[in-house]
Design a protein around this motif. Structure first.
Motif, PDB file in Angstrom:
ATOM      1  N   SER A 222      -7.691   1.199  14.411  1.00 49.25           N
ATOM      2  CA  SER A 222      -8.531   1.050  15.273  1.00 49.25           C
ATOM      3  C   SER A 222      -7.752  -0.708  16.142  1.00 49.25           C
ATOM      4  CB  SER A 222      -9.830   0.921  14.935  1.00 49.25           C
ATOM      5  OG  SER A 222      -9.896   0.215  14.079  1.00 49.25           O
ATOM      6  N   GLU A 223      -7.243  -0.721  14.951  1.00 49.29           N
ATOM      7  CA  GLU A 223      -5.951  -2.162  15.698  1.00 49.29           C
ATOM      8  C   GLU A 223      -5.349  -1.799  16.446  1.00 49.29           C
ATOM      9  OE1 GLU A 223      -5.388  -4.288  12.039  1.00 49.29           O
ATOM     10  OE2 GLU A 223      -7.954  -4.834  11.734  1.00 49.29           O
ATOM     11  N   HIS A 224      -4.098  -0.830  16.185  1.00 51.31           N
ATOM     12  CA  HIS A 224      -3.590  -0.765  16.376  1.00 51.31           C
ATOM     13  C   HIS A 224      -3.997   0.124  18.400  1.00 51.31           C
ATOM     14  CE1 HIS A 224      -1.235  -2.169  13.559  1.00 51.31           C
ATOM     15  NE2 HIS A 224      -0.601  -2.130  14.466  1.00 51.31           N
ATOM     16  N   GLY A 225      -5.038   0.274  18.483  1.00 48.06           N
ATOM     17  CA  GLY A 225      -5.414   0.940  19.304  1.00 48.06           C
ATOM     18  C   GLY A 225      -5.319   3.058  19.161  1.00 48.06           C
ATOM     19  N   LEU A 226      -5.341   3.357  18.021  1.00 44.95           N
ATOM     20  CA  LEU A 226      -5.382   5.241  18.046  1.00 44.95           C
ATOM     21  C   LEU A 226      -7.091   5.316  17.464  1.00 44.95           C
ATOM     22  CD1 LEU A 226      -2.065   5.013  16.170  1.00 44.95           C
ATOM     23  CD2 LEU A 226      -2.213   5.297  18.132  1.00 44.95           C
ATOM     24  N   ALA A 227      -7.226   6.356  17.403  1.00 47.69           N
ATOM     25  CA  ALA A 227      -8.073   7.229  17.074  1.00 47.69           C
ATOM     26  C   ALA A 227      -7.638   7.852  16.674  1.00 47.69           C
ATOM     27  CB  ALA A 227      -8.627   7.958  18.517  1.00 47.69           C
ATOM     28  N   LEU A 228      -8.240   8.451  15.380  1.00 44.30           N
ATOM     29  CA  LEU A 228      -8.012   8.808  14.106  1.00 44.30           C
ATOM     30  C   LEU A 228      -9.681   9.962  14.460  1.00 44.30           C
ATOM     31  CD1 LEU A 228      -6.436   6.486  11.030  1.00 44.30           C
ATOM     32  CD2 LEU A 228      -5.454   8.413  13.393  1.00 44.30           C
ATOM     33  N   GLY A 229      -9.285  11.119  13.755  1.00 44.95           N
ATOM     34  CA  GLY A 229     -10.224  12.132  13.335  1.00 44.95           C
ATOM     35  C   GLY A 229     -10.207  13.264  12.406  1.00 44.95           C
ATOM     36  N   ASP A 230     -10.813  14.182  11.949  1.00 46.02           N
ATOM     37  CA  ASP A 230     -10.695  14.556  11.156  1.00 46.02           C
ATOM     38  C   ASP A 230     -10.306  14.331   9.284  1.00 46.02           C
ATOM     39  OD1 ASP A 230     -11.321  17.481   9.634  1.00 46.02           O
ATOM     40  OD2 ASP A 230      -9.232  17.804  10.735  1.00 46.02           O
ATOM     41  N   PHE A 231     -10.862  13.494   9.413  1.00 42.47           N
ATOM     42  CA  PHE A 231      -9.826  12.876   7.638  1.00 42.47           C
ATOM     43  C   PHE A 231     -10.833  13.581   6.611  1.00 42.47           C
ATOM     44  CE2 PHE A 231     -11.345   9.430  10.243  1.00 42.47           C
ATOM     45  CZ  PHE A 231     -10.022   7.614  10.024  1.00 42.47           C
ATOM     46  N   ARG A 232      -9.847  14.190   5.547  1.00 35.85           N
ATOM     47  CA  ARG A 232      -9.876  14.776   4.320  1.00 35.85           C
ATOM     48  C   ARG A 232      -9.268  14.272   3.666  1.00 35.85           C
ATOM     49  NH1 ARG A 232      -7.543  20.375   5.891  1.00 35.85           N
ATOM     50  NH2 ARG A 232      -6.647  18.530   7.972  1.00 35.85           N
ATOM     51  N   PRO A 233      -9.615  14.137   2.340  1.00 35.85           N
ATOM     52  CA  PRO A 233      -9.364  13.511   0.967  1.00 35.85           C
ATOM     53  C   PRO A 233      -8.227  14.666   0.705  1.00 35.85           C
ATOM     54  CG  PRO A 233     -12.020  13.714   1.035  1.00 35.85           C
ATOM     55  CD  PRO A 233     -11.230  14.475   2.029  1.00 35.85           C
ATOM     56  N   ASP A 234      -7.238  14.862   0.502  1.00 36.48           N
ATOM     57  CA  ASP A 234      -6.362  15.569  -0.414  1.00 36.48           C
ATOM     58  C   ASP A 234      -5.933  14.612  -1.788  1.00 36.48           C
ATOM     59  OD1 ASP A 234      -4.334  17.042  -0.543  1.00 36.48           O
ATOM     60  OD2 ASP A 234      -2.790  16.469   0.432  1.00 36.48           O
ATOM     61  N   GLY A 235      -6.999  15.016  -2.727  1.00 35.11           N
ATOM     62  CA  GLY A 235      -6.400  15.063  -4.299  1.00 35.11           C
ATOM     63  C   GLY A 235      -7.397  13.245  -4.232  1.00 35.11           C
ATOM     64  N   GLU A 236      -7.211  12.205  -5.174  1.00 35.26           N
ATOM     65  CA  GLU A 236      -7.712  11.216  -5.490  1.00 35.26           C
ATOM     66  C   GLU A 236      -7.369  10.333  -5.079  1.00 35.26           C
ATOM     67  OE1 GLU A 236      -8.455  10.109  -9.674  1.00 35.26           O
ATOM     68  OE2 GLU A 236      -9.510  12.431 -10.285  1.00 35.26           O
ATOM     69  N   ALA A 237      -6.149  10.229  -4.324  1.00 34.85           N
ATOM     70  CA  ALA A 237      -5.224   8.775  -4.005  1.00 34.85           C
ATOM     71  C   ALA A 237      -4.602   9.147  -2.536  1.00 34.85           C
ATOM     72  CB  ALA A 237      -4.302   8.667  -4.406  1.00 34.85           C
ATOM     73  N   ARG A 238      -4.977  10.552  -2.378  1.00 36.08           N
ATOM     74  CA  ARG A 238      -4.063  10.492  -0.509  1.00 36.08           C
ATOM     75  C   ARG A 238      -5.378  11.157   0.234  1.00 36.08           C
ATOM     76  NH1 ARG A 238       1.236  14.499  -2.122  1.00 36.08           N
ATOM     77  NH2 ARG A 238       2.188  12.824  -3.196  1.00 36.08           N
ATOM     78  N   LEU A 239      -4.976  10.856   1.294  1.00 40.10           N
ATOM     79  CA  LEU A 239      -6.217  11.027   2.306  1.00 40.10           C
ATOM     80  C   LEU A 239      -4.986  12.104   3.702  1.00 40.10           C
ATOM     81  CD1 LEU A 239      -8.658  10.485   3.805  1.00 40.10           C
ATOM     82  CD2 LEU A 239      -8.267   8.849   4.794  1.00 40.10           C
TER      83      LEU A 239
END
Length: 170
Positions: A99-116
């Motif tokens: 968001s600091e770079h003006g980007l809108a992210l969506g659909d966050f999904r964990p991929d294991g313990e340390a990945r997103l």
């Protein structure tokens, strides 16, 4: 003019008219065949042409991405900072920095313990490159996988990213 000459002239004219009518009919059929061929060619050629343009645009976007990443490579740190114990969760770091770079992210999904896994919709391509370089530099978050597709708007892309913070156990 004699009557016989008149009759000969009429027969001659009829023959010319019949011959002209006979010549016109095949042309009408040929025109119909020609129009049918043109319609069929357009029905096949236009979608194929559009598909090829889309592939060419995707290929060009991939080349631009590669050149952008290659240009950023010298400025990227070789070793990411170690993640402190009290560091905010990966999802918070990624969302805030995007968001600091003006980007809108969506659909966050964990991929294991340390990945997103994160979806990006219609983001400015240059801003995406700057964001990825900055989030790695400041937070040690690196890109594990990236799928970028151009949108209908020039300079905008849709992307699916898998991010991982170095120093965390995968």
């Amino acid at each position: 003019m004699r009557r016989g000459d008149m009759e000969t002239l009429r027969r001659g004219l009829r023959a010319i008219v019949e011959e002209a009518e006979g010549l016109q009919r095949p042309h009408v059929r040929d025109d119909g065949v020609a129009w049918t061929c043109i319609v069929v060619m357009l029905a096949c050629a236009l979608p194929a042409h559009r598909w090829m343009e889309a592939r060419r645009d995707a290929h060009q976007a991939a080349r631009v991405l590669l050149s952008g990443v290659t240009a950023l490579e010298p400025s990227m740190p070789r070793r990411a900072p170690t993640v402190p114990q009290d560091a905010p969760p990966l999802i918070a770091v990624v969302n805030r920095s995007a968001s600091e770079h003006g980007l809108a992210l969506g659909d966050f999904r964990p991929d294991g313990e340390a990945r997103l896994r994160v979806a990006l919709r219609a983001g400015d391509f240059d801003a995406v490159l700057r964001w990825l370089a900055r989030v790695e530099e400041q937070h040690g978050v690196r890109v594990v996988s990236l799928d970028v597709r151009p949108t209908d708007v020039p300079g905008r892309v849709d992307a699916m990213l898998t991010l991982e913070r170095e120093g965390e156990v995968p």
